[in-house]
Design an enzyme around this catalytic site. Structure first.
Site, short mmCIF file in Angstrom:
data_model
loop_
_atom_site.label_atom_id
_atom_site.label_comp_id
_atom_site.label_asym_id
_atom_site.label_seq_id
_atom_site.Cartn_x
_atom_site.Cartn_y
_atom_site.Cartn_z
N HIS A 48 10.72 -1.06 33.90
CA HIS A 48 11.49 -1.26 32.26
C HIS A 48 11.16 -2.68 31.94
O HIS A 48 10.43 -2.80 30.78
CB HIS A 48 13.01 -1.28 32.53
N GLU A 49 11.02 -3.86 32.53
CA GLU A 49 10.92 -4.90 32.23
C GLU A 49 9.32 -5.33 32.07
O GLU A 49 8.84 -6.05 31.23
CB GLU A 49 11.48 -6.26 33.33
N CYS A 98 15.58 7.87 28.17
CA CYS A 98 14.36 7.11 28.59
C CYS A 98 14.41 5.86 29.41
O CYS A 98 15.63 5.27 29.35
CB CYS A 98 13.67 6.74 27.10
N CYS A 149 10.22 8.68 27.75
CA CYS A 149 10.24 10.03 26.62
C CYS A 149 8.93 9.60 26.08
O CYS A 149 8.21 8.84 26.38
CB CYS A 149 11.45 9.47 25.50
N HIS A 154 13.50 -1.78 23.37
CA HIS A 154 14.40 -0.80 23.87
C HIS A 154 14.40 0.50 23.18
O HIS A 154 14.36 0.64 21.83
CB HIS A 154 15.73 -1.41 23.89
N CYS A 155 14.34 1.77 23.83
CA CYS A 155 14.11 3.02 23.12
C CYS A 155 15.61 3.48 22.52
O CYS A 155 16.40 3.34 23.40
CB CYS A 155 13.57 3.77 24.29
N HIS A 179 8.40 -4.17 28.91
CA HIS A 179 8.77 -5.09 27.65
C HIS A 179 7.38 -5.76 27.65
O HIS A 179 7.22 -6.29 26.57
CB HIS A 179 9.96 -5.87 27.82
N CYS A 223 7.84 6.63 24.18
CA CYS A 223 7.48 5.43 24.80
C CYS A 223 6.03 5.81 25.74
O CYS A 223 5.50 4.83 25.93
CB CYS A 223 8.60 4.97 25.73
#
Length: 403
Positions: free
Chosen positions: A299-300, A315, A334, A309-310, A303, A337
């Site tokens: 996740h990070e 997601c 998703c 952020h989705c 970024h 993304c």
């Protein structure tokens, strides 16, 4: 206490979900964007946040002729998989379900980022042949023996190689907390030791190799970004391509463990002062801990690639304000993304999914974690039980891609 994310220096610092101390907390936003006031209507549990088919198509494909043409050049099977986003009955992608007012979307209103906004962002970091490596650096022990720490870092490396398929992932030599020269404290609420995230980012920037796209520090020690904040799970500088993330609060016994001593505020910290971190709070390595760590890491790093952020579908890139919400967030991206990440790296989607399956399958039957007295040459199987549902999901995607 109110949850929030840090923003500094024109939006370059991104904080993971964390909590501010009341009244003294500085104002901040998760990213430099407008408030989406439509989120305010979702104020009760199990509210479905669903976009129309037209909205999702525009977010994925765009109305820009050049980006539409780019999409149409994708493999037909990849397009077929992405079109699953528009199907209300799809068992691959579903709408976001809000559980409470403390969920990220409600407490942190952000404008959604579609593919066109991602693509046209002039500040987005783009990998190049010269800077094509993701570096991971363990800060402090990740396990209760050296071999466990090393194996855990290797598992994270293998996961990143599959998730960010096409990027080179390298390990830096592990370092002690004292090497960072960061400030630290005892948290007033949990009574656990914490290290200063911002100071570590400055350290990582200085240590960044020439070929690095980004350098990510990982630690089992809790983090705080400034004195007025209770904690953050992590923090990253998007412009500098560095991040630090803690897995401490993902351990099952974090909230029952407390540091018994005190920490004096010193203007100059000597190396001896960092001895309090020796063998301090090392959680048991479990499949759930590994799953949560992989979620946070991907996740990070996402970024750092420029993905915000989705707010489109369920997601990995959804924000999370607390552990329960983070656990609800899936490991998969998703289609919107996924297209962003594919655009940044250039991978074949089917080959990426196959690599992720290989990473999950490349494990022996897990057994109990070795005790500290075990020899360093003990083989430690990778605990992947918690990844099996995700593997089944990937296999469904591969079935679409291989029709």
């Amino acid at each position: 206490m109110r949850a929030g994310a840090a923003r500094e220096a024109g939006g370059q610092l991104r904080g993971l979900s964390g909590v501010k101390t009341p009244s003294t907390a500085p104002s901040g936003h998760a990213c430099p964007c407008n408030v989406n006031t439509s989120m305010g209507a979702f104020l009760f549990k199990d509210q479905v946040f669903r976009h129309s088919e037209q909205t999702l198509k525009r977010a994925l494909i765009s109305k820009n002729p050049a980006l539409v043409s780019q999409y149409e050049k994708l493999d037909a099977r990849e397009q077929q998989l992405m079109k699953e986003a528009f199907q209300p009955t799809s068992d691959l992608y579903g709408p976001i379900i809000l559980q409470s007012q403390s969920d990220w979307i409600i407490s942190h209103p952000e404008a959604p980022q579609d593919f066109e906004q991602f693509f046209s962002n002039p500040y987005r970091k783009i990998p190049s042949p010269e800077k094509h490596s993701i570096y991971l650096l363990a800060i402090g022990s990740l396990g209760n023996t050296r071999v466990i720490s090393e194996e855990y870092t290797k598992w994270l490396k293998g996961y990143c190689e599959a998730f960010f398929y096409g990027m080179s992932v390298k390990l830096l030599e592990p370092i002690s907390v004292s090497a960072t020269r960061c400030s630290f404290r005892v948290n007033d609420h949990t009574r656990n030791l914490q290290i200063h995230a911002g100071h570590i980012l400055k350290f990582l920037k200085k240590k960044k190799p020439e070929d690095a796209f980004c350098v990510v520090g990982v630690t089992m020690i809790d983090l705080y970004p400034r004195d007025s904040w209770n904690f953050v799970f992590g923090q990253a500088s998007l412009t500098d391509g560095v991040g630090i993330f803690s897995f401490a609060r993902y351990g099952s016994d974090f909230y029952s463990s407390h540091y018994k001593g005190t920490v004096k505020k010193l203007h100059k910290i000597s190396s001896n002062d960092y001895a309090i971190f020796d063998n301090y709070f090392i959680p048991e390595i479990t499949s759930v801990l590994l799953l949560r760590s992989c979620k946070t890491l991907s996740h990070e790093i996402g970024h750092i690639f420029g993905l915000r952020h989705c707010q489109w579908l369920t997601c990995l890139m959804q924000g999370s304000n607390h552990l329960e919400e983070a656990d609800r967030r899936p490991l998969n991206l998703c289609p919107i993304c996924l297209r962003k990440l594919q655009c940044a790296i250039g991978f074949n989607i089917a080959e990426r999914y196959k690599a992720l399956v290989r990473w999950i399958d490349d494990a022996d039957t897990p057994r109990a974690t070795p005790k500290p007295s075990c020899e360093d040459n003990v083989h430690l199987p990778k605990p992947v039980e918690a990844f099996q549902d995700w593997k089944e999901w990937i296999m469904k995607c591969l079935a679409v891609l291989q029709k």
